[in-house]
Motif scaffolding. Structure first.
Motif, PDB file in Angstrom:
ATOM      1  N   UNK A  46       1.003  -1.191   0.163  1.00 22.24           N
ATOM      2  CA  UNK A  46      -0.052   0.066  -0.041  1.00 22.24           C
ATOM      3  C   UNK A  46       0.974   1.108  -0.040  1.00 22.24           C
ATOM      4  N   UNK A  47       0.445   2.128  -0.864  1.00 20.57           N
ATOM      5  CA  UNK A  47       0.991   3.573  -0.832  1.00 20.57           C
ATOM      6  C   UNK A  47       0.706   4.215   0.254  1.00 20.57           C
ATOM      7  N   UNK A  48       1.520   4.593   1.400  1.00 21.70           N
ATOM      8  CA  UNK A  48       0.990   5.380   2.673  1.00 21.70           C
ATOM      9  C   UNK A  48       1.783   6.565   2.430  1.00 21.70           C
ATOM     10  N   UNK A  49       2.282   7.146   1.481  1.00 18.52           N
ATOM     11  CA  UNK A  49       2.782   8.505   1.139  1.00 18.52           C
ATOM     12  C   UNK A  49       1.689   9.698   1.976  1.00 18.52           C
ATOM     13  N   UNK A  50       0.577   9.657   1.638  1.00 18.96           N
ATOM     14  CA  UNK A  50      -0.335  10.385   1.937  1.00 18.96           C
ATOM     15  C   UNK A  50      -0.731  10.566   3.291  1.00 18.96           C
ATOM     16  N   UNK A  51      -0.282   9.560   4.046  1.00 16.87           N
ATOM     17  CA  UNK A  51      -0.650   9.060   5.432  1.00 16.87           C
ATOM     18  C   UNK A  51       0.314   9.923   6.414  1.00 16.87           C
ATOM     19  N   UNK A  52       1.450  10.015   5.922  1.00 23.96           N
ATOM     20  CA  UNK A  52       2.453  11.049   6.471  1.00 23.96           C
ATOM     21  C   UNK A  52       3.127  11.945   5.631  1.00 23.96           C
ATOM     22  N   UNK A  53       2.580  13.051   5.299  1.00 22.08           N
ATOM     23  CA  UNK A  53       3.145  13.983   4.228  1.00 22.08           C
ATOM     24  C   UNK A  53       4.180  14.684   4.771  1.00 22.08           C
ATOM     25  N   UNK A  54       5.170  15.095   4.007  1.00 23.56           N
ATOM     26  CA  UNK A  54       6.095  16.006   4.469  1.00 23.56           C
ATOM     27  C   UNK A  54       5.612  17.231   5.271  1.00 23.56           C
ATOM     28  N   UNK A  55       6.250  17.606   6.107  1.00 18.81           N
ATOM     29  CA  UNK A  55       5.932  18.805   6.917  1.00 18.81           C
ATOM     30  C   UNK A  55       5.759  20.141   6.072  1.00 18.81           C
ATOM     31  N   UNK A  56       4.589  20.820   6.288  1.00 18.10           N
ATOM     32  CA  UNK A  56       4.186  21.939   5.750  1.00 18.10           C
ATOM     33  C   UNK A  56       4.940  23.374   6.242  1.00 18.10           C
ATOM     34  N   UNK A  57       5.064  24.271   5.760  1.00 16.11           N
ATOM     35  CA  UNK A  57       5.719  25.340   6.176  1.00 16.11           C
ATOM     36  C   UNK A  57       5.036  25.832   7.579  1.00 16.11           C
ATOM     37  N   UNK A  58       4.010  25.788   7.789  1.00 14.47           N
ATOM     38  CA  UNK A  58       3.365  26.170   9.059  1.00 14.47           C
ATOM     39  C   UNK A  58       3.787  24.968  10.198  1.00 14.47           C
ATOM     40  N   UNK A  59       3.859  23.954   9.749  1.00 11.30           N
ATOM     41  CA  UNK A  59       4.365  22.916  10.895  1.00 11.30           C
ATOM     42  C   UNK A  59       6.113  23.194  11.147  1.00 11.30           C
ATOM     43  N   UNK A  60       6.910  23.542  10.187  1.00  8.06           N
ATOM     44  CA  UNK A  60       8.080  24.188  10.348  1.00  8.06           C
ATOM     45  C   UNK A  60       8.179  25.137  11.017  1.00  8.06           C
ATOM     46  N   UNK A  61       7.428  26.331  10.989  1.00  9.10           N
ATOM     47  CA  UNK A  61       7.306  27.602  11.548  1.00  9.10           C
ATOM     48  C   UNK A  61       7.265  27.135  13.154  1.00  9.10           C
ATOM     49  N   UNK A  62       6.227  26.439  13.606  1.00 16.09           N
ATOM     50  CA  UNK A  62       6.075  26.082  14.910  1.00 16.09           C
ATOM     51  C   UNK A  62       7.048  25.584  15.586  1.00 16.09           C
ATOM     52  N   UNK A  63       8.264  24.732  14.988  1.00 16.88           N
ATOM     53  CA  UNK A  63       9.355  24.208  15.336  1.00 16.88           C
ATOM     54  C   UNK A  63      10.429  25.533  15.529  1.00 16.88           C
ATOM     55  N   UNK A  64      10.235  26.101  14.432  1.00 19.16           N
ATOM     56  CA  UNK A  64      11.236  27.524  14.216  1.00 19.16           C
ATOM     57  C   UNK A  64      10.927  28.504  15.552  1.00 19.16           C
ATOM     58  N   UNK A  65       9.702  28.501  15.994  1.00 17.26           N
ATOM     59  CA  UNK A  65       9.401  29.572  17.034  1.00 17.26           C
ATOM     60  C   UNK A  65      10.140  28.716  18.418  1.00 17.26           C
ATOM     61  N   UNK A  66      10.496  27.535  18.511  1.00 15.42           N
ATOM     62  CA  UNK A  66      10.767  26.917  19.560  1.00 15.42           C
ATOM     63  C   UNK A  66      12.382  26.737  19.696  1.00 15.42           C
TER      64      UNK A  66
END
Length: 211
Positions: free
Chosen positions: A56-76
């Motif tokens: 099964x192709x599960x790529x869409x179940x764990x997509x690469x981090x979005x810019x917004x998700x990276x920003x939440x890490x960047x702030x910390x």
């Protein structure tokens, strides 16, 4: 362990589908097996039923981090707090501007793990807010300044004691598993430690050169 054919940019794994019987009512058999008398409806019973497996192709179940998700890490991230340098290094004099600059690093690279993806964040100081400590407030620049004789940031004071510090606005770019570089959609700030200094009033005094 089953192996599956792979495709560039996709995550394909072998998954087994299993299910369990749910009680339908007191004593009612489900797929040839009845629950224990008194089992409430909807309660799982019996063992797992194996319905087989497939790649099964599960790529869409764990997509690469979005810019917004990276920003939440960047702030910390533990971004550096830039130190304010000033000249003259001790007391200042009225009528003689105080020079400000920072010699702290203005870029820093971080590698973080986000849901199994290796994300490299390159942080860069984009603007500098110099809190002068007097009523004039702030000086905002896009460069970190420089010491004499190449100074670019100066401020004149009246006599007194002042505490100055530097707020830095950080932007960043990021890559995900060595992907193309993208901008982090937002900025964050850090405040550096304050530096305290006196500004003195110089007064002329006439003297007799023959004394």
């Amino acid at each position: 362990m089953r192996t599956c054919p792979q495709a560039a940019g996709r995550v394909i794994q072998f998954w087994i589908v299993e299910r369990m019987r749910l009680a339908q009512g007191d004593g009612i058999a489900v797929e040839g097996q009845a629950p224990t008398p008194g089992t409430p409806s909807g309660t799982p019973f019996g063992g797992w039923i194996n319905d087989g497996g497939a790649c099964i192709d599960i790529t869409d179940l764990n997509p690469p981090p979005s810019g917004a998700e990276v920003f939440s890490y960047f702030q910390r991230l533990p971004l550096p707090q830039l130190t304010t340098q000033h000249q003259p290094p001790g007391d200042g004099l009225t009528g003689l501007p105080v020079i400000f600059y920072t010699d702290s690093p203005t870029t820093q690279t971080f590698t973080v793990d986000i849901r199994g993806f290796s994300v490299v964040i390159e942080a860069t100081a984009e603007s500098f807010t110099w809190h002068t400590g007097d009523a004039t407030g702030q000086i905002i620049t896009t460069d970190p300044g420089a010491p004499y004789p190449d100074q670019t940031i100066e401020h004149s004071y009246r006599s007194g004691t002042y505490a100055a510090y530097l707020t830095v606005t950080w932007g960043a770019t990021f890559t995900v598993d060595s992907s193309a570089e993208a901008d982090v959609p937002g900025t964050t700030t850090t405040d550096g430690p304050p530096v305290t200094f006196d500004v003195l009033q110089a007064r002329p005094v006439l003297t007799n050169p023959y004394d």
